[in-house]
Structures are given as C-alpha cells and as structure tokens.
Enzyme design. Structure first.
Site, PDB file in Angstrom:
ATOM      1  N   ASP A   1     -74.235  31.186 -18.342  1.00 15.90           N
ATOM      2  CA  ASP A   1     -73.440  32.418 -18.379  1.00 15.90           C
ATOM      3  C   ASP A   1     -73.362  32.985 -19.791  1.00 15.90           C
ATOM      4  O   ASP A   1     -73.752  32.340 -20.763  1.00 15.90           O
ATOM      5  CB  ASP A   1     -72.031  32.168 -17.824  1.00 15.90           C
ATOM      6  CG  ASP A   1     -71.415  30.861 -18.349  1.00 15.90           C
ATOM      7  OD1 ASP A   1     -71.861  30.367 -19.394  1.00 15.90           O
ATOM      8  OD2 ASP A   1     -70.491  30.343 -17.713  1.00 15.90           O
TER       9      ASP A   1
ATOM     10  N   ASP B   1     -59.355  26.148 -13.982  1.00 12.82           N
ATOM     11  CA  ASP B   1     -59.090  26.675 -12.636  1.00 12.82           C
ATOM     12  C   ASP B   1     -60.119  26.164 -11.625  1.00 12.82           C
ATOM     13  O   ASP B   1     -60.218  26.689 -10.518  1.00 12.82           O
ATOM     14  CB  ASP B   1     -59.068  28.208 -12.653  1.00 12.82           C
ATOM     15  CG  ASP B   1     -60.409  28.808 -13.072  1.00 12.82           C
ATOM     16  OD1 ASP B   1     -61.364  28.039 -13.356  1.00 12.82           O
ATOM     17  OD2 ASP B   1     -60.521  30.054 -13.102  1.00 12.82           O
TER      18      ASP B   1
ATOM     19  N   HIS C   1     -63.422  26.186 -11.956  1.00  9.41           N
ATOM     20  CA  HIS C   1     -64.704  26.912 -11.886  1.00  9.41           C
ATOM     21  C   HIS C   1     -65.862  26.083 -12.417  1.00  9.41           C
ATOM     22  O   HIS C   1     -65.682  25.174 -13.219  1.00  9.41           O
ATOM     23  CB  HIS C   1     -64.622  28.261 -12.618  1.00  9.41           C
ATOM     24  CG  HIS C   1     -64.510  28.190 -14.109  1.00  9.41           C
ATOM     25  ND1 HIS C   1     -63.832  29.130 -14.851  1.00  9.41           N
ATOM     26  CD2 HIS C   1     -64.999  27.306 -15.023  1.00  9.41           C
ATOM     27  CE1 HIS C   1     -63.925  28.834 -16.134  1.00  9.41           C
ATOM     28  NE2 HIS C   1     -64.616  27.732 -16.266  1.00  9.41           N
TER      29      HIS C   1
ATOM     30  N   GLU D   1     -65.286  32.008 -10.583  1.00 13.26           N
ATOM     31  CA  GLU D   1     -63.832  31.851 -10.550  1.00 13.26           C
ATOM     32  C   GLU D   1     -63.344  31.660  -9.111  1.00 13.26           C
ATOM     33  O   GLU D   1     -64.104  31.888  -8.156  1.00 13.26           O
ATOM     34  CB  GLU D   1     -63.197  33.092 -11.180  1.00 13.26           C
ATOM     35  CG  GLU D   1     -63.607  33.340 -12.625  1.00 13.26           C
ATOM     36  CD  GLU D   1     -62.979  32.361 -13.628  1.00 13.26           C
ATOM     37  OE1 GLU D   1     -62.755  31.180 -13.280  1.00 13.26           O
ATOM     38  OE2 GLU D   1     -62.738  32.771 -14.776  1.00 13.26           O
TER      39      GLU D   1
HETATM   40  P1  PGA Z   1     -64.357  23.481 -21.705  1.00 16.04           P
HETATM   41  O1  PGA Z   1     -64.762  24.572 -20.639  1.00 16.04           O
HETATM   42  O2  PGA Z   1     -65.492  22.530 -21.807  1.00 16.04           O
HETATM   43  O3  PGA Z   1     -64.160  24.257 -22.996  1.00 16.04           O
HETATM   44  O4  PGA Z   1     -63.098  22.821 -21.228  1.00 16.04           O
HETATM   45  C1  PGA Z   1     -65.297  24.146 -19.427  1.00 16.04           C
HETATM   46  C2  PGA Z   1     -65.641  25.336 -18.575  1.00 16.04           C
HETATM   47  O5  PGA Z   1     -64.902  26.326 -18.551  1.00 16.04           O
HETATM   48  O6  PGA Z   1     -66.671  25.279 -17.882  1.00 16.04           O
END
Ligand code: PGA
Length: 279
Positions: free
Chosen positions: A67, A136, A138, A143
C-alpha cells in the site's frame, strides 16, 4: 494457519527473516510482497544481516508493496517508498527495476490500481506476502467492512488507523486520510502469507484473526481461508490465544520440517494454478 510464538520481538523478527531468506535461497527469482509499519523493521534489519553474512543473492528478486498513502509524493519522508528505501531496499541493494510500489500521486488511482494488479500477474504472482496487522484488525489498508474479495483500490482510512499512524507525522492533520492498497482478494492470491504481530496492544486483534470468525470487520481473519499462512508473534501479542499450548506443540513437532515447502512456490505444482490462469 501455522501459529508460531516467539519469546520477544527480536526472536520473532529473526524467525521471520529466516523464512524469507530460506525462500530466496530456494527460489532466487522469488516475488515478495512487502509491508511497512513498525512491526517488520526488525525483520528487515535481520534480513539485511543474514543476506550479508550468508551471501544471499537478492538480485533476481522482485517486490511489490501492499500500500501507499494517497497524496504523498515518493520523496516525502513518511511515504512508504521512503520507508522501504530506508529500512530494506538500500540495505539489500535492490534496484528501482526490482521494486514496485503503488504511487500516492496517481492522477487516475483506479487505473493505477488495475495496472498494479496486472504487474503482479505478469511477475507470476506473489510467492510470499509479508503482512502486519492494524489495531483495527486490518491487513494492508483493508479497513473494517472491506470486501474479503476486494482488489487493489483507493480506500478511506479508519479513524483508528489515522490515530495510530499520527505518531509518524508532526501534526495529526498531516496524516493522509486515504491510501491505495491491495485488496484482501489480491492478498489471498499470494502462494504464502507471513503475518507478524508484537506487543500487548495487538493481543485482541491477534486472537480475533486466528480464533475468531472470518469477518470483514477484522480483515486479517480472511487469512484463515488461506492454505499457507504463517502467523508469527511475540508472547505478548499471543497472550489472548485460547489454543496457545496446542500451537506450541504443533510448532515443536514440525521443527525439523521446512517452514515453506518449495512446491508451493512452483506454479506448475500448485494445485490452484488453473484458478490463477483463469484470472
Ligand atoms: P504497525 O502497523 O506495524 O506500525 O503496528 C501494522 C499495520 O497497520 O499493518
């Protein structure tokens, strides 16, 4: 899902790096799906070290990132392009030709996303997709409520994601509100997935992903439908798993077997190849 629990963040990072290094050793022209965020930084550091110490050749590898924020030029310090240069590409000596990221500045995001899917297909599909899990639930920027069959597209970020990611920006208003992201359907086509989680803050979503129902409210739970997902975490993230003892038992029992058998990366041996061909 193959659930692996390591002592701490460093042990998790080492194990994940070993899985990727082994894959590149087995298949020097591997196609890797890559992720950003805090979680894979230790893996990337270990991978650069292993590649140097063991002289692993990454020159035949192709990468696709999950992404990119919409509206951030590649040169922006918080773009995922910058993140990847800083944490992996420079260290492994990967060239622009080998690495692919969605552009946050695309004038026609839908066309860009369709083109990205086509590029993945032309590369022969992704062998191993690395993933983190959001607060959350994802994966990538898929999302809650995203289609579990979704393809690469422009999406709105959840307020929790915006809040979680605000730590990287000077002001909360600077955090992008949208992103271009692979869809869950795109991700599930990878031949194998490797998802990581660390820390207590991820323990609830980690348990939902592994032991909860498959639901678009926790898009990571769609990985339960994938035949080759390896979920590696530290003990804190694993602390809410009901079947923890069983996962540890399985992991010990399988210790002498390769994490990912070569046959899953050879499309001619992949029983799903006809599905890929039809796409
Ligand atoms: P993070 O993010 O590794 O900074 O916790 C994970 C994600 O949102 O995929």
């Amino acid at each position: 899902m193959f659930v692996k629990v390591e002592r701490d963040y460093e042990a998790m990072s080492q194990r994940a790096a070993r899985i990727i290094a082994d894959l590149v050793n087995q298949k020097p022209d591997a196609v890797l799906g890559l992720a950003t965020g805090s979680t894979p930084i230790g893996l990337y550091e270990n991978l650069i070290r292993i590649a140097r110490d063991e002289d692993i050749d990454f020159s035949g590898v192709t990468t696709f990132n999950l992404d990119e924020y919409e509206g951030l030029p590649a040169a922006h310090p918080e773009s995922y392009y910058s993140f990847m240069q800083q944490h992996l590409f420079d260290g492994l000596g990967l060239t622009e030709q080998q690495t692919n990221l969605l552009s946050g500045m695309a004038k026609d995001p839908a066309a860009k996303c369709a083109e990205y899917e086509e590029m993945i297909r032309r590369a022969g599909g992704i062998d191993l997709q690395l993933l983190g899990i959001g607060g959350d639930g994802h994966i990538a920027f898929c999302e809650p409520g995203s289609s579990l069959a979704g393809r690469t597209s422009l999406v709105a970020l959840h307020p929790k994601t915006i809040a979680d990611n605000s730590r990287f920006f000077d002001r909360k208003e600077d955090v992008p509100r949208k992103a271009l992201t692979m869809g869950v359907g795109t991700i599930l086509e990878a031949r194998a997935c490797l998802i990581l989680a660390t820390g207590n803050a991820k323990s609830d979503v980690w348990a939902k992903m592994i032991e909860g129902p498959v639901t678009a409210q926790v898009t990571a739970s769609a990985l339960q439908l994938h035949p080759w997902t390896i979920a590696v975490s530290d003990e804190l993230a694993a602390s809410k798993l009901q079947n923890l003892d069983f996962y540890r038992h399985i992991d010990r029992e399988l210790i002498d077997q390769p994490e990912l058998p070569l046959c899953i990366f050879q499309p001619e041996l992949d029983p799903r190849r006809n599905i890929f061909a039809a796409l």
